[in-house]
Motif scaffolding. Structure first.
Motif, PDB file in Angstrom:
ATOM      1  N   GLU A 114      48.638  86.471  26.307  1.00 40.03           N
ATOM      2  CA  GLU A 114      48.410  87.782  26.036  1.00 40.03           C
ATOM      3  C   GLU A 114      49.595  88.696  25.859  1.00 40.03           C
ATOM      4  O   GLU A 114      50.529  88.247  26.261  1.00 40.03           O
ATOM      5  CB  GLU A 114      47.564  88.291  27.173  1.00 40.03           C
ATOM      6  CG  GLU A 114      46.220  87.920  27.329  1.00 40.03           C
ATOM      7  CD  GLU A 114      45.224  88.340  26.534  1.00 40.03           C
ATOM      8  OE1 GLU A 114      45.585  88.661  25.371  1.00 40.03           O
ATOM      9  OE2 GLU A 114      43.968  88.251  26.791  1.00 40.03           O
ATOM     10  N   PRO A 115      49.696  89.513  25.135  1.00 40.39           N
ATOM     11  CA  PRO A 115      50.898  90.612  25.203  1.00 40.39           C
ATOM     12  C   PRO A 115      51.744  90.456  26.378  1.00 40.39           C
ATOM     13  O   PRO A 115      51.051  90.773  27.316  1.00 40.39           O
ATOM     14  CB  PRO A 115      50.335  91.851  24.524  1.00 40.39           C
ATOM     15  CG  PRO A 115      49.143  91.467  23.786  1.00 40.39           C
ATOM     16  CD  PRO A 115      48.486  90.312  24.555  1.00 40.39           C
ATOM     17  N   MET A 116      52.793  90.826  26.071  1.00 43.23           N
ATOM     18  CA  MET A 116      54.096  90.515  27.357  1.00 43.23           C
ATOM     19  C   MET A 116      54.080  89.182  27.962  1.00 43.23           C
ATOM     20  O   MET A 116      54.717  89.056  28.929  1.00 43.23           O
ATOM     21  CB  MET A 116      53.925  91.615  28.286  1.00 43.23           C
ATOM     22  CG  MET A 116      53.561  92.969  27.533  1.00 43.23           C
ATOM     23  SD  MET A 116      54.839  93.419  26.484  1.00 43.23           S
ATOM     24  CE  MET A 116      56.356  93.117  27.331  1.00 43.23           C
ATOM     25  N   SER A 117      53.439  87.917  27.218  1.00 42.67           N
ATOM     26  CA  SER A 117      53.686  86.769  27.970  1.00 42.67           C
ATOM     27  C   SER A 117      55.076  86.449  27.944  1.00 42.67           C
ATOM     28  O   SER A 117      55.931  86.663  26.823  1.00 42.67           O
ATOM     29  CB  SER A 117      52.700  85.750  27.238  1.00 42.67           C
ATOM     30  OG  SER A 117      51.490  86.151  27.664  1.00 42.67           O
ATOM     31  N   SER A 118      55.587  85.601  28.573  1.00 45.23           N
ATOM     32  CA  SER A 118      56.915  85.097  28.303  1.00 45.23           C
ATOM     33  C   SER A 118      57.154  84.068  27.212  1.00 45.23           C
ATOM     34  O   SER A 118      56.253  83.441  26.963  1.00 45.23           O
ATOM     35  CB  SER A 118      57.384  84.442  29.714  1.00 45.23           C
ATOM     36  OG  SER A 118      58.537  83.420  29.416  1.00 45.23           O
ATOM     37  N   LEU A 119      58.141  84.464  26.468  1.00 40.85           N
ATOM     38  CA  LEU A 119      58.074  83.421  25.175  1.00 40.85           C
ATOM     39  C   LEU A 119      58.594  82.164  25.721  1.00 40.85           C
ATOM     40  O   LEU A 119      58.576  81.160  24.515  1.00 40.85           O
ATOM     41  CB  LEU A 119      59.254  84.061  24.261  1.00 40.85           C
ATOM     42  CG  LEU A 119      59.137  85.680  23.590  1.00 40.85           C
ATOM     43  CD1 LEU A 119      60.053  85.772  22.699  1.00 40.85           C
ATOM     44  CD2 LEU A 119      57.675  85.598  23.059  1.00 40.85           C
ATOM     45  N   ALA A 120      59.174  81.800  26.846  1.00 45.31           N
ATOM     46  CA  ALA A 120      59.333  80.491  27.427  1.00 45.31           C
ATOM     47  C   ALA A 120      58.030  79.957  28.228  1.00 45.31           C
ATOM     48  O   ALA A 120      58.576  78.859  28.889  1.00 45.31           O
ATOM     49  CB  ALA A 120      60.778  80.389  28.013  1.00 45.31           C
ATOM     50  N   SER A 121      57.270  80.418  28.419  1.00 50.21           N
ATOM     51  CA  SER A 121      56.296  80.374  29.436  1.00 50.21           C
ATOM     52  C   SER A 121      55.453  78.741  29.315  1.00 50.21           C
ATOM     53  O   SER A 121      55.405  78.282  27.923  1.00 50.21           O
ATOM     54  CB  SER A 121      55.062  81.305  29.452  1.00 50.21           C
ATOM     55  OG  SER A 121      54.481  81.441  27.982  1.00 50.21           O
ATOM     56  N   ARG A 122      55.239  78.307  30.222  1.00 54.26           N
ATOM     57  CA  ARG A 122      54.328  76.856  30.289  1.00 54.26           C
ATOM     58  C   ARG A 122      53.161  76.988  30.754  1.00 54.26           C
ATOM     59  O   ARG A 122      52.687  78.127  30.989  1.00 54.26           O
ATOM     60  CB  ARG A 122      55.257  76.145  31.577  1.00 54.26           C
ATOM     61  CG  ARG A 122      56.842  75.974  31.278  1.00 54.26           C
ATOM     62  CD  ARG A 122      57.236  75.596  29.801  1.00 54.26           C
ATOM     63  NE  ARG A 122      56.981  74.288  29.534  1.00 54.26           N
ATOM     64  CZ  ARG A 122      57.187  73.496  28.323  1.00 54.26           C
ATOM     65  NH1 ARG A 122      58.126  74.014  27.493  1.00 54.26           N
ATOM     66  NH2 ARG A 122      56.764  72.254  28.108  1.00 54.26           N
ATOM     67  N   THR A 123      52.138  75.882  30.713  1.00 55.44           N
ATOM     68  CA  THR A 123      50.936  76.106  31.106  1.00 55.44           C
ATOM     69  C   THR A 123      50.678  76.626  32.623  1.00 55.44           C
ATOM     70  O   THR A 123      51.347  76.343  33.577  1.00 55.44           O
ATOM     71  CB  THR A 123      50.362  74.387  31.148  1.00 55.44           C
ATOM     72  OG1 THR A 123      50.455  74.060  29.741  1.00 55.44           O
ATOM     73  CG2 THR A 123      48.853  74.680  31.528  1.00 55.44           C
TER      74      THR A 123
END
Length: 259
Positions: free
Chosen positions: A142-151
């Motif tokens: 969703e919006p504001m998720s980290s661009l480097a996020s993992r599962t």
């Protein structure tokens, strides 16, 4: 990032299916599968090519993008069930070749780590199919998720729950939480196909393609990927400022180059 503007939704489906067929026919492949209404036409194309054209998925594997937290795999709206009904049961994937997250895992954080490891063990995703939400989300980032996020676990926005309510008999039954591949995970696929059709997706596509790379529009992270193909119909392309450029360059692209 290559933007391909096509006349109709059917053209988007056929073009996406062409890219997936080329990959699958090249040898054992790992596909990333999305659910929702956007890829349905592509899946129908692939099913028809399997039935009439000998396209085989017997040496391929598939990984789903996400899963509702709290839904068993047998629930009709779990993405395990949905992808079987929409695609995988109609072709010849091996019995254990379609992988998904366990929405009923007692330890969701450990389940997320397990899933990451299973994708890596399979050699990574060759072609990832993506849709885009009206707020720019991909997967359930969703919006504001980290661009480097993992599962990981994510809480769905009210808008996303409203968008998905049409799939449930009772809109109140849409879960609040999901497990989803992160933007960093998705970005490790070797080729990404982002599909969008219809006027309702036009603002999200314009933000993802021509706006800044920002967590407010998670799909904008795809601008950083070396091989993304954005397939849109005329309606979804309607708010792109540089559509003439995209059409001109794609129209003069060498045929041997492919997508």
């Amino acid at each position: 990032m290559e933007i391909v503007i096509l006349p109709t939704a059917a053209d988007v489906a056929r073009t996406a299916a062409d890219a997936i067929e080329q990959q699958v026919r090249s040898g054992p492949s790992v596909l990333g599968l999305a659910t929702g209404s956007t890829p349905l036409g592509t899946y129908q194309e692939l099913i028809e090519r399997h039935r009439s054209g000998g396209l085989s998925f017997a040496t391929s594997q598939a990984f789903l993008l996400d899963e509702y937290l709290g839904l068993a795999s047998t629930h009709p709206q779990s993405y395990h069930s949905v992808i079987r009904g929409e695609f995988t049961d109609s072709v010849d994937f091996g019995a254990d070749a379609v992988h998904g997250l366990d929405g009923t895992a007692k330890d969701p954080a450990s389940e997320a780590l397990r899933y990451e490891a299973s994708i890596e063990a399979a050699g990574g995703v060759d072609v990832q199919i993506l849709g885009i939400g009206t707020d720019g989300h991909i997967g359930f980032n969703e919006p504001m998720s980290s661009l480097a996020s993992r599962t990981r676990i994510k809480t769905l926005t009210r808008q996303t729950r409203q968008d998905n309510a049409r799939f449930f008999e009772n809109p109140a039954d849409v879960p609040d939480h999901v497990l989803t591949q992160g933007l960093g995970t998705i970005g490790e696929a070797r080729h990404i196909l982002l599909l969008a059709m219809g006027e309702s997706k036009a603002e999200a596509i314009a933000a993802a393609v021509e706006g800044p790379v920002a967590a407010m529009c998670p799909a904008s992270a795809l601008q950083l990927h070396p091989h993304v193909t954005v397939l849109v119909d005329e309606a979804a392309a309607s708010k792109l400022a540089h559509r003439d450029y995209y059409q001109d360059t794609f129209g003069r692209k060498p045929q041997w180059q492919g997508l």
